[in-house]
Scaffold this active site. Sequence first.
Site, PDB file in Angstrom:
ATOM      1  N   CYS A   2       3.256   6.091  -2.822  1.00 30.96           N
ATOM      2  CA  CYS A   2       4.258   5.046  -2.683  1.00 30.96           C
ATOM      3  C   CYS A   2       5.067   4.930  -3.969  1.00 30.96           C
ATOM      4  CB  CYS A   2       3.576   3.710  -2.372  1.00 30.96           C
ATOM      5  SG  CYS A   2       2.426   3.782  -0.978  1.00 30.96           S
ATOM      6  N   LEU A  51       4.643   5.102   1.643  1.00 33.41           N
ATOM      7  CA  LEU A  51       4.443   6.328   2.401  1.00 33.41           C
ATOM      8  C   LEU A  51       3.077   6.188   3.061  1.00 33.41           C
ATOM      9  CD1 LEU A  51       5.190   9.265   3.170  1.00 33.41           C
ATOM     10  CD2 LEU A  51       4.000   9.986   1.103  1.00 33.41           C
ATOM     11  N   VAL A  53      -0.274   6.923   4.612  1.00 33.76           N
ATOM     12  CA  VAL A  53      -1.250   8.009   4.669  1.00 33.76           C
ATOM     13  C   VAL A  53      -2.559   7.514   5.267  1.00 33.76           C
ATOM     14  CG1 VAL A  53      -2.615   9.621   3.270  1.00 33.76           C
ATOM     15  CG2 VAL A  53      -0.189   9.262   2.751  1.00 33.76           C
ATOM     16  N   ASN A  77       0.198   2.570  -6.049  1.00 38.69           N
ATOM     17  CA  ASN A  77       0.658   3.909  -5.707  1.00 38.69           C
ATOM     18  C   ASN A  77      -0.484   4.868  -6.007  1.00 38.69           C
ATOM     19  OD1 ASN A  77       2.016   6.402  -5.483  1.00 38.69           O
ATOM     20  ND2 ASN A  77       2.782   6.267  -7.577  1.00 38.69           N
ATOM     21  N   GLY A  78      -1.030   5.521  -4.972  1.00 33.01           N
ATOM     22  CA  GLY A  78      -2.084   6.475  -5.242  1.00 33.01           C
ATOM     23  C   GLY A  78      -3.080   6.610  -4.110  1.00 33.01           C
ATOM     24  N   GLU A  79      -4.209   7.227  -4.449  1.00 30.55           N
ATOM     25  CA  GLU A  79      -5.312   7.420  -3.514  1.00 30.55           C
ATOM     26  C   GLU A  79      -6.630   7.234  -4.265  1.00 30.55           C
ATOM     27  OE1 GLU A  79      -5.249   7.918  -0.278  1.00 30.55           O
ATOM     28  OE2 GLU A  79      -3.097   8.216  -0.040  1.00 30.55           O
ATOM     29  N   ASP A 102      -7.285   2.070   1.400  1.00 33.54           N
ATOM     30  CA  ASP A 102      -7.873   1.946   0.065  1.00 33.54           C
ATOM     31  C   ASP A 102      -7.178   0.879  -0.775  1.00 33.54           C
ATOM     32  OD1 ASP A 102      -5.552   3.422  -0.136  1.00 33.54           O
ATOM     33  OD2 ASP A 102      -6.351   4.894  -1.542  1.00 33.54           O
ATOM     34  N   SER A 377      -2.674  21.009  -4.031  1.00 33.87           N
ATOM     35  CA  SER A 377      -2.071  21.948  -4.967  1.00 33.87           C
ATOM     36  C   SER A 377      -2.997  22.207  -6.157  1.00 33.87           C
ATOM     37  CB  SER A 377      -0.723  21.400  -5.456  1.00 33.87           C
ATOM     38  OG  SER A 377      -0.081  22.292  -6.322  1.00 33.87           O
TER      39      SER A 377
END
Length: 614
Positions: A2, A51, A53, A77-79, A102, A377
């Site tokens: 995000c 965003l 997810v 913003n993140g995971e 989360d 990645s």
Amino acid sequence: MCGITGWIDWRKDLTGYPSILENMTETLHLRGPDASGTWISQHCALGHRRLSVMDPENGAQPMVRKQGDYTYTIVYNGELYNAPELKKELELRGHHFRTTCDTEVLLVAFIEWGRACVDRLNGIFAFAAWNDQEQSLYLVRDRLGVKPLFYSHQNSVLLFGSEPKAILAHPDFEAEVGAEGLAEIFAVGPARTPGHGIYRNMSELKPGQCAVFDRNGLSIRTYWKLESHQHSDDIAATALQVQQLLRDTSQRQLVSDVPICTLLSGGLDSSALTALASAHYKESGQGALHTFSVDYKDNDKHFKANIFQPNSDAPWIKRMTEYLGTEHHYIEFDTPELVESLKTAVFARDTPGMADVDGSLYLFCREIKKEATVAISGEAADEIFGGYPWFHNEEALGANTFPWSLKLNNRVDLLAPDLVDWIKPVEYVHNRYQQALSEVPRLAGETQQQNRMREMSYLNITRFMPTLLDRKDRMSMAVGLEVRVPFCDHRLVEYVWNIPWEIKTSGDREKGILRKALKGVLPEDVLTRKKSPYPKTHNPNYLAAVRKWVLEILDDPSSPLLPFIDVKKIRALASSETNDFDLPWFGQLMTGPQLFAYLAQVDTWLRSYKISIR
């Protein structure tokens, strides 16, 4: 993933300025194309672009939760890759959850453990949590700096955002750049000194840092940093531990409610992550894994092997896709769109960047986004395992400067004398280099060679890796694609940091211990493949196009770039049929064509952002 932003001001009632917050939030719409939200109280305003997810239906932000007399609000913003474990522990402590995302786990963790919650987090994150009762804001950035977080603190006002553009959107912030910012652009760039925001009065929360802003001001502390310890495992035990850590972090990062793919070059790092992901997909009955690779039109005709790019990726990609049975997507670009992407990349970074290395990644991510929302990645493997050529090159090891920027004098020679006198680029880079060396956590009893390799590892992890993580975040988020980087798991980084160099290079090979750890995971020929970096175009049409662009800039008397460069020397270089920058002037990929492209990006940035020089 995000975009987050916010504004804390003790002088104003912010409920009277909703449009300012909305404008700041809207600048991040590409990072979060799925939803937007704002929250405003008297002195705190928070904005979020989402965003989706995890739990798309219920994970809206800003997220607000009451606990007794206290009200807490978060933008994030993140995971969090250990969210399931944290959630179980919090439920045992009496907390109840309304969502499966989360974000709620993070907010409840902050409520339960306060600012100490950060020590329990495993993931990539940047978040801001507001405690209404205390009238305080808690800002945090993940340990390796995968997720960005910029801020501006002036007097009683704090502005912050995932990208500089959110702060630049505030009417009280001026797009000004001083001597330090210009030194970063022309001497350090496209790298950036940790914490430096380029713009005057703008900083970056460093990796592993957290901050508290209240009426007493802004206080910043480091909650995580590399620490040096004796390594007691032998080679076999070390290889096994590396494999176990990599398996664990890879599986954690495959959790998603939206499609996942991997970026595959056929190299050691991307092949390893793809193999682990493919095995997980098969074991869980999810079918074939989708993989993506990038190349350029006619590269097969123009590719020339060198020390930095010893071979082409194409045969190795075919080898891995057939070996694993993945659903592969070949993406290819031509020169015109690559040149055009240079401008887009500037707007994604809010500064000049890695030229076509940035632009091609933007185009690549744009194509991936058509099929997936999350990608895996291989960033960071070369930094933490010592894979780059400069780890193994005597000139680079002996240079008293950053090993990826050995041609500083050549760069300075192309700058305007007045600029050189003002920013003192050689002195500036030297001071930044010495600053980095002073931070290295030494280990008593190490030999001179062991100490130097520890320095090299530290320089790469804290100075070079952030450049590539910035690149990956900005270019992917500019199209709403979330990219996860398993090699940046802090547990893996901590462990590998203390592996002695002679074990890291087991078998007399770069990244030797990683190759041993991947025995049985990858085919033997892929295990022993010589490193080749992210591909770039070798088409002479690209060089011709960026030369032409630079010459047009030089012919434009209104160009804001002209006062900063030696116009006569740049013109001679751009008009020449030979390439005097035949070796990289930055990193492995940025040679003559990228020098011209970088100057064009600087010109675009100065014009488009209306930069004032102070």
